[in-house]
Scaffold this motif. Structure first.
Motif, short mmCIF file in Angstrom:
data_model
loop_
_atom_site.label_atom_id
_atom_site.label_comp_id
_atom_site.label_asym_id
_atom_site.label_seq_id
_atom_site.Cartn_x
_atom_site.Cartn_y
_atom_site.Cartn_z
N GLY A 108 50.45 58.81 50.75
CA GLY A 108 48.92 58.37 49.94
C GLY A 108 49.03 56.78 49.13
N THR A 109 48.16 56.13 49.11
CA THR A 109 47.53 54.61 48.06
C THR A 109 47.46 54.46 47.36
OG1 THR A 109 48.98 52.38 48.34
CG2 THR A 109 47.88 53.63 50.50
N THR A 110 46.61 53.90 46.88
CA THR A 110 45.58 52.93 46.15
C THR A 110 45.14 51.83 47.38
OG1 THR A 110 46.56 52.10 44.60
CG2 THR A 110 45.30 53.43 43.30
N ASP A 111 43.58 51.82 47.02
CA ASP A 111 43.17 50.71 48.08
C ASP A 111 43.86 49.39 48.03
OD1 ASP A 111 41.57 50.46 45.63
OD2 ASP A 111 40.04 49.54 47.05
N ALA A 123 54.77 49.13 60.72
CA ALA A 123 54.97 48.77 61.64
C ALA A 123 56.50 48.54 62.22
CB ALA A 123 54.14 47.10 62.21
N GLN A 124 57.19 47.93 61.08
CA GLN A 124 58.27 47.71 60.97
C GLN A 124 59.06 49.26 61.17
OE1 GLN A 124 60.58 46.18 57.63
NE2 GLN A 124 60.77 44.58 58.51
N PHE A 125 58.47 50.50 60.24
CA PHE A 125 58.70 51.98 60.12
C PHE A 125 58.47 52.48 61.49
CE2 PHE A 125 58.63 55.73 59.30
CZ PHE A 125 59.54 56.21 58.57
N ALA A 126 57.48 52.00 62.37
CA ALA A 126 57.16 52.79 63.84
C ALA A 126 58.65 52.29 64.81
CB ALA A 126 56.01 52.52 64.43
N ARG A 127 58.71 50.57 64.77
CA ARG A 127 59.58 50.32 65.38
C ARG A 127 60.84 51.52 64.88
NH1 ARG A 127 57.26 45.26 64.20
NH2 ARG A 127 59.37 44.82 62.86
N SER A 128 61.17 51.50 63.73
CA SER A 128 62.97 52.35 64.13
C SER A 128 62.54 53.41 63.83
CB SER A 128 62.76 51.50 61.90
OG SER A 128 63.19 50.16 61.47
N HIS A 129 61.53 54.03 63.91
CA HIS A 129 61.58 55.82 63.38
C HIS A 129 60.31 56.24 63.87
CE1 HIS A 129 64.85 55.40 60.59
NE2 HIS A 129 63.94 54.25 59.70
N PRO A 130 60.22 55.30 65.67
CA PRO A 130 59.12 55.83 66.85
C PRO A 130 58.62 57.17 66.42
CG PRO A 130 60.68 55.60 68.27
CD PRO A 130 61.20 56.01 66.13
N ALA A 131 59.44 58.22 66.22
CA ALA A 131 59.71 60.30 66.37
C ALA A 131 58.54 60.69 64.93
CB ALA A 131 60.05 60.76 66.57
N VAL A 132 58.59 59.77 63.83
CA VAL A 132 58.48 60.08 62.44
C VAL A 132 56.47 59.89 62.68
CG1 VAL A 132 58.22 60.39 60.35
CG2 VAL A 132 60.30 59.65 61.30
N GLN A 133 55.87 60.74 62.33
CA GLN A 133 53.84 59.93 62.33
C GLN A 133 54.17 60.08 60.96
OE1 GLN A 133 51.42 63.92 63.91
NE2 GLN A 133 50.76 63.41 61.57
N VAL A 134 53.51 58.85 60.31
CA VAL A 134 53.43 58.86 58.60
C VAL A 134 51.64 58.69 59.40
CG1 VAL A 134 53.15 56.71 57.21
CG2 VAL A 134 55.36 57.23 59.28
N ASP A 135 50.66 60.33 58.21
CA ASP A 135 49.31 60.11 57.34
C ASP A 135 49.16 59.75 56.38
OD1 ASP A 135 49.10 61.63 59.68
OD2 ASP A 135 49.32 63.46 59.08
N VAL A 136 48.26 58.50 56.23
CA VAL A 136 48.02 57.72 55.83
C VAL A 136 46.95 58.34 54.30
CG1 VAL A 136 47.72 55.12 54.31
CG2 VAL A 136 49.72 55.63 55.92
N VAL A 137 46.83 57.94 53.62
CA VAL A 137 45.63 58.81 52.69
C VAL A 137 45.22 57.29 51.72
CG1 VAL A 137 44.16 60.10 50.79
CG2 VAL A 137 45.22 61.13 53.14
N VAL A 138 44.09 57.00 51.68
CA VAL A 138 43.72 55.93 51.10
C VAL A 138 42.73 56.19 49.19
CG1 VAL A 138 42.60 53.65 49.84
CG2 VAL A 138 44.10 54.22 52.13
N GLY A 139 43.33 56.53 48.15
CA GLY A 139 42.12 56.94 47.24
C GLY A 139 43.00 56.71 45.73
#
Length: 297
Positions: A108-111, A123-139
């Motif tokens: 989670g992050t503020t905008d 982008a960098q994390f997806a290249r290093s750890h393609p099997a990890v799903q990252v769900d992003v929430v903004v608020g």
């Protein structure tokens, strides 16, 4: 016409990754002694490494001063390359040697924070750890903290006051908070001063109201928005001025300097982990911290 001979790629020297690591450590710490402690070698060994690197490239990389060293223009250029090469080396080795990470991380992050670093981090994390799903929430920061405590998020980025963070907060970035308005606008000359603020609980809002109250300047809260985009819209329409991070001000907005508006000081960005954060979450946290370090240059 005889063609120009091609330069043989094999004739170009190869940069040693450990020497690059030493170079980056010296550049970031500003000291051979401090860098030596980081890489577990003696300052004299580091000096020899840098001397060989300078000879290889035919350039002076550091200016030695009494108590510190600083980069030459050529050194500044190499620092950018060095950081990227070290990252690529880490990613390549991770693909083959590090255990594959799997799972899901709720982030989670503020905008105002996320828009600056998220594209590169994800982008960098997806290249290093393609099997990890990252769900992003903004608020809002308050909402992010509530969802972290409820176990809905694993990791959050929130803005905090300079001295108001909790013991869980790891400060990863600090920058000036300034007054901003539209270039050529008249909102700053109006009385009472119209201000656009974030919702209650935001450190920007508190800093602005405290500063205005201390000076006794007449003002009115003209607009309130959960996201900084709302504050930005009010400034673009020249309907209000707003406390805003210096790094986010873009034309046609500008920083408002002068004696009429009180200084706001700095604010900080904090990374907060849930208790028992797993390996995938810790790996993402490391990427976030690295992104803010790169942001500082």
């Amino acid at each position: 016409m005889t063609p120009m001979p091609m330069v043989e790629r094999a004739s170009l020297p190869l940069l040693d990754i450990e020497v690059l690591r030493t170079f980056v450590a010296i550049a970031e710490s500003g000291s051979f002694t401090r860098a030596a402690r980081q890489v577990f070698r003696t300052p004299s060994a580091l000096s020899m490494q840098i001397k060989r690197l300078e000879e290889t490239l035919g350039q002076t990389l550091f200016v030695r001063e009494a108590r510190r060293v600083r980069l030459t223009p050529e050194g500044e250029m190499l620092l950018g390359y060095g950081r990227r090469l070290l990252k690529l080396n880490e990613e390549a080795v991770t693909q083959f040697l590090a255990p594959a990470l799997e799972g899901r991380v709720g982030f989670g992050t503020t905008d105002d924070v996320g828009t600056r670093i998220l594209p590169g981090v994800l982008a960098q994390f997806a290249r290093s750890h393609p099997a990890v799903q990252v769900d992003v929430v903004v608020g809002s920061g308050a909402a992010m903290r509530q969802r972290l405590e409820a176990g809905e998020l694993d990791l959050i980025l929130v803005t905090v006051a300079m001295h108001g963070q909790s013991t869980q907060d790891e400060v990863v970035h600090s920058e000036p908070l300034v007054w901003a308005g539209r270039e050529g606008g008249v909102a700053a000359q109006r009385s009472p001063l119209p201000v656009a603020l974030a919702q209650h609980g935001c450190p920007w809002r508190k800093a602005a109201l405290d500063a205005l109250d201390r000076t006794g300047l007449s003002y009115r809260v003209a607009y309130t928005s959960e996201h900084c985009a709302g504050q930005e819209a009010a400034m673009l329409a020249d309907l209000a001025v707003s406390p805003f991070p210096l790094a986010l001000i873009r034309a046609p907005l500008r920083r408002l300097d002068g004696d009429t508006l009180p200084p706001l000081g700095d604010y900080q960005v904090a990374l907060v982990r849930r208790d028992g954060l797993g390996e995938a979450g810790e790996a993402l946290a490391a990427r976030v911290i690295e992104a803010f370090r790169d942001l500082r240059g």
